[in-house]
Each structure stands twice: as C-alpha cells, then as structure tokens.
Design a protein around this motif. Structure first.
Motif, PDB file in Angstrom:
ATOM      1  N   SER A 118       0.890  -0.857  -0.372  1.00 37.58           N
ATOM      2  CA  SER A 118       0.174  -0.395   0.238  1.00 37.58           C
ATOM      3  C   SER A 118       1.049   0.852  -0.138  1.00 37.58           C
ATOM      4  N   TRP A 119       2.093   1.043   0.724  1.00 35.76           N
ATOM      5  CA  TRP A 119       3.252   2.300   0.965  1.00 35.76           C
ATOM      6  C   TRP A 119       3.396   2.144  -0.996  1.00 35.76           C
ATOM      7  N   LEU A 120       3.628   1.609  -0.856  1.00 33.63           N
ATOM      8  CA  LEU A 120       4.347   1.509  -2.395  1.00 33.63           C
ATOM      9  C   LEU A 120       3.208   1.956  -3.946  1.00 33.63           C
ATOM     10  N   ASN A 121       1.743   1.217  -3.088  1.00 35.68           N
ATOM     11  CA  ASN A 121       1.303   2.317  -3.972  1.00 35.68           C
ATOM     12  C   ASN A 121       1.123   3.671  -4.466  1.00 35.68           C
ATOM     13  N   LYS A 122       1.310   3.718  -2.887  1.00 28.06           N
ATOM     14  CA  LYS A 122       1.170   5.423  -2.458  1.00 28.06           C
ATOM     15  C   LYS A 122       2.033   6.611  -3.436  1.00 28.06           C
ATOM     16  N   LEU A 123       3.420   5.795  -3.072  1.00 28.78           N
ATOM     17  CA  LEU A 123       4.554   6.478  -3.627  1.00 28.78           C
ATOM     18  C   LEU A 123       4.513   6.686  -5.871  1.00 28.78           C
ATOM     19  N   TYR A 124       3.895   5.073  -5.256  1.00 29.16           N
ATOM     20  CA  TYR A 124       3.388   5.867  -6.918  1.00 29.16           C
ATOM     21  C   TYR A 124       2.878   6.623  -7.894  1.00 29.16           C
ATOM     22  N   ASP A 125       1.345   6.924  -6.809  1.00 33.15           N
ATOM     23  CA  ASP A 125       0.372   7.499  -7.095  1.00 33.15           C
ATOM     24  C   ASP A 125       0.990   9.544  -6.825  1.00 33.15           C
ATOM     25  N   GLU A 131      12.571  11.353  -3.176  1.00 29.12           N
ATOM     26  CA  GLU A 131      13.438  12.083  -3.769  1.00 29.12           C
ATOM     27  C   GLU A 131      13.273  10.615  -4.924  1.00 29.12           C
ATOM     28  N   SER A 132      13.390   9.403  -4.364  1.00 30.75           N
ATOM     29  CA  SER A 132      13.318   7.584  -5.426  1.00 30.75           C
ATOM     30  C   SER A 132      13.337   6.846  -4.439  1.00 30.75           C
ATOM     31  N   VAL A 133      12.613   6.149  -5.222  1.00 31.60           N
ATOM     32  CA  VAL A 133      12.179   5.413  -4.766  1.00 31.60           C
ATOM     33  C   VAL A 133      13.265   3.743  -5.696  1.00 31.60           C
ATOM     34  N   HIS A 134      13.983   3.121  -4.721  1.00 30.50           N
ATOM     35  CA  HIS A 134      14.680   1.451  -5.075  1.00 30.50           C
ATOM     36  C   HIS A 134      13.730   0.263  -4.096  1.00 30.50           C
ATOM     37  N   LEU A 151       3.894  -5.401 -10.010  1.00 33.30           N
ATOM     38  CA  LEU A 151       5.327  -5.453 -10.241  1.00 33.30           C
ATOM     39  C   LEU A 151       5.703  -4.395 -11.519  1.00 33.30           C
ATOM     40  N   ALA A 152       4.893  -5.069 -12.526  1.00 33.29           N
ATOM     41  CA  ALA A 152       4.765  -3.822 -14.454  1.00 33.29           C
ATOM     42  C   ALA A 152       4.692  -2.315 -13.922  1.00 33.29           C
ATOM     43  N   ARG A 153       3.778  -2.157 -13.269  1.00 33.32           N
ATOM     44  CA  ARG A 153       3.605  -0.955 -13.074  1.00 33.32           C
ATOM     45  C   ARG A 153       4.803  -0.541 -12.135  1.00 33.32           C
ATOM     46  N   TRP A 154       5.151  -0.951 -11.120  1.00 34.97           N
ATOM     47  CA  TRP A 154       6.521   0.141 -10.323  1.00 34.97           C
ATOM     48  C   TRP A 154       7.591   0.166 -10.752  1.00 34.97           C
ATOM     49  N   LYS A 155       8.005  -0.990 -11.783  1.00 31.46           N
ATOM     50  CA  LYS A 155       9.137  -0.503 -12.649  1.00 31.46           C
ATOM     51  C   LYS A 155       8.872   0.459 -14.156  1.00 31.46           C
ATOM     52  N   GLU A 156       8.007   0.828 -13.785  1.00 35.12           N
ATOM     53  CA  GLU A 156       7.873   1.923 -15.077  1.00 35.12           C
ATOM     54  C   GLU A 156       8.415   3.584 -14.548  1.00 35.12           C
ATOM     55  N   ARG A 157       8.077   3.255 -12.371  1.00 35.02           N
ATOM     56  CA  ARG A 157       8.160   4.779 -11.961  1.00 35.02           C
ATOM     57  C   ARG A 157       9.763   4.527 -10.952  1.00 35.02           C
ATOM     58  N   PHE A 158       9.808   3.216 -10.254  1.00 38.95           N
ATOM     59  CA  PHE A 158      10.859   3.307  -9.525  1.00 38.95           C
ATOM     60  C   PHE A 158      12.233   2.589 -10.044  1.00 38.95           C
ATOM     61  N   SER A 159      13.130   2.502  -9.108  1.00 37.61           N
ATOM     62  CA  SER A 159      14.464   1.677  -9.731  1.00 37.61           C
ATOM     63  C   SER A 159      14.265   0.129  -8.842  1.00 37.61           C
ATOM     64  N   THR A 160      14.159  -1.060 -10.286  1.00 36.74           N
ATOM     65  CA  THR A 160      13.721  -2.837  -9.633  1.00 36.74           C
ATOM     66  C   THR A 160      14.420  -2.915  -9.247  1.00 36.74           C
ATOM     67  N   HIS A 161      15.237  -4.187  -8.989  1.00 34.20           N
ATOM     68  CA  HIS A 161      15.704  -5.588  -9.633  1.00 34.20           C
ATOM     69  C   HIS A 161      14.429  -6.269  -8.453  1.00 34.20           C
ATOM     70  N   TYR A 162      14.580  -7.133  -9.632  1.00 33.22           N
ATOM     71  CA  TYR A 162      13.189  -8.263  -9.788  1.00 33.22           C
ATOM     72  C   TYR A 162      14.389  -9.446  -8.863  1.00 33.22           C
ATOM     73  N   THR A 163      14.459 -10.569  -8.767  1.00 29.28           N
ATOM     74  CA  THR A 163      14.588 -11.336  -8.337  1.00 29.28           C
ATOM     75  C   THR A 163      14.782 -12.543  -8.295  1.00 29.28           C
ATOM     76  N   LEU A 164      13.976 -13.952  -9.184  1.00 28.88           N
ATOM     77  CA  LEU A 164      14.310 -15.240  -8.202  1.00 28.88           C
ATOM     78  C   LEU A 164      15.481 -15.908  -7.702  1.00 28.88           C
ATOM     79  N   ASP A 165      15.333 -16.929  -6.074  1.00 25.95           N
ATOM     80  CA  ASP A 165      16.057 -17.614  -5.508  1.00 25.95           C
ATOM     81  C   ASP A 165      17.134 -18.423  -6.238  1.00 25.95           C
ATOM     82  N   ASN A 166      16.856 -19.120  -7.502  1.00 25.28           N
ATOM     83  CA  ASN A 166      17.020 -20.301  -8.332  1.00 25.28           C
ATOM     84  C   ASN A 166      16.445 -20.438  -9.667  1.00 25.28           C
ATOM     85  N   ASP A 167      15.709 -20.063 -10.178  1.00 25.38           N
ATOM     86  CA  ASP A 167      15.215 -20.016 -11.398  1.00 25.38           C
ATOM     87  C   ASP A 167      15.374 -18.749 -12.258  1.00 25.38           C
ATOM     88  N   GLN A 168      15.537 -19.408 -13.528  1.00 28.25           N
ATOM     89  CA  GLN A 168      16.170 -18.662 -14.563  1.00 28.25           C
ATOM     90  C   GLN A 168      14.918 -17.840 -16.064  1.00 28.25           C
TER      91      GLN A 168
END
Length: 263
Positions: A118-125, A131-134, A151-168
């Motif tokens: 909910s906080w991330l959505n507020k920061l998006y809106d 100053e920035s969101v990572h 996740l797709a929407r936040w990627k448009e506005r935030f600096s993002t690193h999306y990661t999976l423990d093992n999957d590629q």
C-alpha cells in the motif's frame, strides 16, 4: 465503549489467486489503517490469525494470505459473498511521514512485499513523497511471484531489482536479495535515505547486515517484525520478547530495536 477485541463480520468482495499458496482477499470495510498495520482475521469455531493490510481504499481492505494452517485453509475455502470476521487495526505502521522526502530503499522477500504494497502504491501515485524509490523484491521461484501487475507498474517509475532465488526467467535476476543491495547507490543520497526490509526473519537479518556492510547506519533501517500475535492488545503475552510487546510497539520497528528482539 467499543470492545477492542470483539471481531465483526465483513463481506468478502473479491478473491484473487496470486499463486497456488497465496490469495488476496478484498473485504468490505470502512477502516483507514496506517500503512503496515495489521488486523486479526478470524473464522468462528476455527481460530484467528494476524495479517497485515496489503492495500486499502474507500470501503475496502485487502489482505494477502499464505496457506499455512487451519485458519488460512478455512479462509481459502471461502468465496466472494461469504463473511469473515475482523478486528483491528492494531500496532504501529511504517513512519511514512517521518520518511517523506527521502530516498527510500525497499528490500522484500516473498510475502514480505505485502506489508509495504500500500505504501509503494502511494509512492507511485504521489511521486513527490520521495526523492527516489528503489525496490529489491525477491521470490523463491517463478511460481511464488506475487502482485505481477503491480510489479510491472512499479517498474515504470521506480528503480527495481526483481529476483528469484534459483529460477532463471526472462526479465528477472537470479539470486538472493542480499546480492543486489550493494547495487543501490547509497553514497549518492547525501545521507537523506531510509532502508525498509520485510520478509522471513533470516532474510531480514542478513539483508540488514548487508546494508550495514554497504555503509548504511543502523538507525536508517526499518523492519516489520511480526510474530505470535494473538490478543493484539498486549494482554496475552504471546508476542512478548523481554519487555517488548510486538503487537503494541510493532510490528514496525527501527532496526536498532529489532536486532535485539531475539527469543
């Protein structure tokens, strides 16, 4: 006088199957909680469980729930139109206003993304809030990815690193979230920043240590420390660690306090 531990029935408006193990329930309710607060959700004759609010709006609350026991199993059998019982909100939420205007770094593991959603959505809106969101968001595998549209929407506005423990998979990193904390440009923030870490206790422990290793002062780190909360009003003692009642003084804590909350 309102009874603070008396649950009331609320209608389920919608259920979104995020994954095989996690569902998001939208509940009809007029509460306006703080970002990061929790409610006790209950099923009569079955039990209750503490769940953080993952999102909220006019006339509704959302809870993202993982199937981990008899209460959640019963919840997963419900359908829109059914009623479940709520009481709350409880606890201290994120210091949103205190951290306004700072560079914000979120590090989440699995369902740990829910208490900051909910906080991330507020920061998006309202991008002027920071100053920035990572955002470093990690999941165990592809099957466990939550909130894909967000996740797709936040990627448009935030600096993002999306990661999976093992999957590629295409578009995702591979590795634990701690691997990507050194990639955050802390030295460019002029000291005006905060790090928010939410996830399993082991993940939060090592993520905080990695942040400190990268030069982050402990007082700039915040965590959500949910555990064994039963009454939610500081009476039963289930969540007590030494003299700290997590349900009252948390679930959000500065790391300087949380690092000492060990059983």
């Amino acid at each position: 006088m309102t009874n603070p531990v008396m649950p009331k029935a609320h209608r389920i408006l919608h259920i979104n199957h995020e994954t095989e193990m996690e569902y998001t329930f939208r509940i009809e309710a007029d509460f306006v909680p703080e970002h990061g607060q929790f409610f006790q959700l209950s099923v009569p004759r079955v039990g209750e469980c503490p769940i953080s609010v993952s999102s909220f709006g006019e006339g509704w609350l959302e809870f993202t729930i993982r199937a981990v026991g008899k209460v959640t199993d019963e919840l997963f059998s419900m359908r829109p139109g059914d009623e479940l019982f709520l009481r709350g909100p409880y606890g201290k939420g994120w210091p949103v206003e205190e951290l306004r205007g700072k560079h914000l770094v979120f590090v989440t593991g699995g369902t740990g993304l829910a208490p900051v959603k909910s906080w991330l959505n507020k920061l998006y809106d309202e991008p002027e809030m920071a100053e920035s969101v990572h955002l470093i968001a990690g999941f165990k595998n592809e099957a466990g990815i939550l909130f894909k549209p967000d996740l797709a929407r936040w990627k448009e506005r935030f600096s993002t690193h999306y990661t999976l423990d093992n999957d590629q998979i295409e578009g995702w990193n591979t590795g634990l979230v701690t691997k990507f904390i050194p990639e955050i440009p802390f030295d460019t923030f002029g000291g005006n920043y905060a790090v928010i870490i939410v996830g399993p206790p082991v993940m939060m422990h090592f993520a905080a240590l990695e942040a400190v290793k990268c030069g982050v002062p402990e007082e700039k780190i915040w965590v959500s420390f949910e555990r064994k909360m039963s009454c939610a009003v500081g009476k039963c003692g289930h969540c007590r660690i030494d003299e700290t009642y997590v349900c009252l003084e948390g679930p959000v804590f500065p790391y300087t306090v949380a690092k000492n909350l060990l059983d």
